[in-house]
Design a protein around this motif. Structure first.
Motif, PDB file in Angstrom:
ATOM      1  N   GLU A  18       0.834  -1.204   0.000  1.00  0.00           N
ATOM      2  CA  GLU A  18       0.000   0.000   0.000  1.00  0.00           C
ATOM      3  C   GLU A  18       0.866   1.251   0.000  1.00  0.00           C
ATOM      4  O   GLU A  18       0.535   2.251  -0.644  1.00  0.00           O
ATOM      5  CB  GLU A  18      -0.932  -0.018   1.207  1.00  0.00           C
ATOM      6  N   SER A  19       1.986   1.196   0.721  1.00  0.00           N
ATOM      7  CA  SER A  19       2.914   2.331   0.733  1.00  0.00           C
ATOM      8  C   SER A  19       3.533   2.532  -0.639  1.00  0.00           C
ATOM      9  O   SER A  19       3.672   3.666  -1.120  1.00  0.00           O
ATOM     10  CB  SER A  19       4.013   2.077   1.774  1.00  0.00           C
ATOM     11  N   MET A  20       3.904   1.443  -1.303  1.00  0.00           N
ATOM     12  CA  MET A  20       4.462   1.516  -2.647  1.00  0.00           C
ATOM     13  C   MET A  20       3.437   2.103  -3.615  1.00  0.00           C
ATOM     14  O   MET A  20       3.768   2.931  -4.467  1.00  0.00           O
ATOM     15  CB  MET A  20       4.889   0.116  -3.105  1.00  0.00           C
ATOM     16  N   GLN A  21       2.205   1.678  -3.474  1.00  0.00           N
ATOM     17  CA  GLN A  21       1.128   2.160  -4.350  1.00  0.00           C
ATOM     18  C   GLN A  21       0.975   3.670  -4.224  1.00  0.00           C
ATOM     19  O   GLN A  21       0.872   4.387  -5.229  1.00  0.00           O
ATOM     20  CB  GLN A  21      -0.175   1.452  -3.984  1.00  0.00           C
ATOM     21  N   ARG A  22       0.993   4.168  -2.984  1.00  0.00           N
ATOM     22  CA  ARG A  22       0.882   5.611  -2.757  1.00  0.00           C
ATOM     23  C   ARG A  22       2.093   6.348  -3.315  1.00  0.00           C
ATOM     24  O   ARG A  22       1.964   7.430  -3.900  1.00  0.00           O
ATOM     25  CB  ARG A  22       0.719   5.899  -1.256  1.00  0.00           C
ATOM     26  N   GLU A  23       3.266   5.771  -3.125  1.00  0.00           N
ATOM     27  CA  GLU A  23       4.504   6.397  -3.622  1.00  0.00           C
ATOM     28  C   GLU A  23       4.469   6.540  -5.138  1.00  0.00           C
ATOM     29  O   GLU A  23       4.822   7.582  -5.688  1.00  0.00           O
ATOM     30  CB  GLU A  23       5.698   5.547  -3.206  1.00  0.00           C
ATOM     31  N   TYR A  24       4.039   5.492  -5.835  1.00  0.00           N
ATOM     32  CA  TYR A  24       3.980   5.529  -7.298  1.00  0.00           C
ATOM     33  C   TYR A  24       2.907   6.497  -7.802  1.00  0.00           C
ATOM     34  O   TYR A  24       3.035   7.052  -8.895  1.00  0.00           O
ATOM     35  CB  TYR A  24       3.701   4.139  -7.863  1.00  0.00           C
ATOM     36  N   ASP A  25       1.864   6.692  -7.008  1.00  0.00           N
ATOM     37  CA  ASP A  25       0.778   7.595  -7.416  1.00  0.00           C
ATOM     38  C   ASP A  25       1.180   9.067  -7.298  1.00  0.00           C
ATOM     39  O   ASP A  25       0.494   9.937  -7.825  1.00  0.00           O
ATOM     40  CB  ASP A  25      -0.479   7.348  -6.561  1.00  0.00           C
ATOM     41  N   GLY A  26       2.281   9.339  -6.603  1.00  0.00           N
ATOM     42  CA  GLY A  26       2.747  10.714  -6.458  1.00  0.00           C
ATOM     43  C   GLY A  26       1.976  11.492  -5.414  1.00  0.00           C
ATOM     44  O   GLY A  26       1.025  10.979  -4.815  1.00  0.00           O
ATOM     45  N   ASP A  27       2.367  12.727  -5.222  1.00  0.00           N
ATOM     46  CA  ASP A  27       1.717  13.601  -4.235  1.00  0.00           C
ATOM     47  C   ASP A  27       1.800  15.032  -4.741  1.00  0.00           C
ATOM     48  O   ASP A  27       2.853  15.674  -4.651  1.00  0.00           O
ATOM     49  CB  ASP A  27       2.411  13.466  -2.877  1.00  0.00           C
ATOM     50  N   ALA A  28       0.696  15.523  -5.296  1.00  0.00           N
ATOM     51  CA  ALA A  28       0.671  16.871  -5.855  1.00  0.00           C
ATOM     52  C   ALA A  28       1.014  17.921  -4.812  1.00  0.00           C
ATOM     53  O   ALA A  28       1.668  18.930  -5.121  1.00  0.00           O
ATOM     54  CB  ALA A  28      -0.710  17.163  -6.454  1.00  0.00           C
ATOM     55  N   ALA A  29       0.603  17.697  -3.575  1.00  0.00           N
ATOM     56  CA  ALA A  29       0.867  18.666  -2.511  1.00  0.00           C
ATOM     57  C   ALA A  29       2.355  18.832  -2.257  1.00  0.00           C
ATOM     58  O   ALA A  29       2.821  19.909  -1.873  1.00  0.00           O
ATOM     59  CB  ALA A  29       0.159  18.237  -1.216  1.00  0.00           C
ATOM     60  N   ARG A  30       3.114  17.783  -2.493  1.00  0.00           N
ATOM     61  CA  ARG A  30       4.562  17.834  -2.284  1.00  0.00           C
ATOM     62  C   ARG A  30       5.325  17.954  -3.590  1.00  0.00           C
ATOM     63  O   ARG A  30       6.549  17.859  -3.612  1.00  0.00           O
ATOM     64  CB  ARG A  30       5.026  16.575  -1.534  1.00  0.00           C
ATOM     65  N   GLY A  31       4.586  18.172  -4.665  1.00  0.00           N
ATOM     66  CA  GLY A  31       5.227  18.337  -5.965  1.00  0.00           C
ATOM     67  C   GLY A  31       5.798  17.063  -6.543  1.00  0.00           C
ATOM     68  O   GLY A  31       6.717  17.105  -7.371  1.00  0.00           O
TER      69      GLY A  31
END
Length: 208
Positions: free
Chosen positions: A48-61
């Motif tokens: 699940e952590s990997m999935q979130r990492e690959y999806d990126g984070d617009a808030a953090r650019g």
């Protein structure tokens, strides 16, 4: 197991990435945990952590990766993001990829004549890993997934309507018969006898 995931650079996450990169079908967290001799909950949390990492984070650019880690009822598996389909299609149809390679033709022929067939079965027939050519054929729309093997849960591969169109066929019934291209039965028997004779000779020399 004679190893611990913590002994590898990147630990559990890197181990999961290495496995999923070569897996030809979705993997269940429980199976991954068993192979890696670790807790299933830890594996699920890492995935699940990997999935979130690959999806990126617009808030953090942080932009999303060109691939994603998908989770379905069949398990976890890497895949290209749909938004990049035009990019991937441009690559596989450009220049040297415009025509199918010998490897791709072999894999396509196996799917056409033995469908439904799994990636593992294609690899077994060809004697080499065929994931790359299968992906290329899939992207080009010549084959697609349809159903799954009830025992292994591996996706079945079949040809598409585009394949029939490119081949100038109305149905799979019009595929050329393989019999004319197969060796005669007498030749097969002769080669088998020659192989047995050679094997016996090697065994006799070894015994001496």
């Amino acid at each position: 197991m004679d190893f611990c995931v913590d002994d590898f650079p990147g630990g559990l996450q890197s181990c999961l990435e290495a496995i999923l990169m070569v897996a030809d079908q979705p993997q269940q967290a429980a199976d991954l945990a068993r192979v890696l001799a670790t807790d299933e909950d830890e594996v699920t949390a890492a995935l699940e952590s990997m999935q979130r990492e690959y999806d990126g984070d617009a808030a953090r650019g942080l932009a999303p990766r060109g691939f994603e880690l998908r989770h379905t009822a069949r398990g976890w598996q890497y895949g290209n993001r749909a938004v990049f389909e035009p990019v991937v299609s441009a690559f596989v149809t450009d220049g040297q990829m415009a025509r199918l390679s010998q490897a791709a033709l072999e894999a396509l022929a196996i799917v056409a004549y033995k469908q439904p067939v799994t990636r593992a079965q294609i690899a077994a027939i060809r004697g080499v890993n065929s994931d790359g050519v299968v992906r290329a054929l899939n992207v080009r729309g010549l084959i697609r997934e349809e159903g799954a093997d009830p025992d292994s849960r591996a996706a079945f591969l079949v040809t598409t309507g585009l394949f029939l169109e490119k081949m100038g066929l109305e149905s799979l019934d019009q595929l050329p018969q393989l019999a004319p291209f197969m060796p005669a039965a007498s030749d097969v028997v002769s080669r088998a006898e020659q192989a047995d004779t050679a094997a016996a000779s090697v065994a006799a020399n070894a015994a001496i």
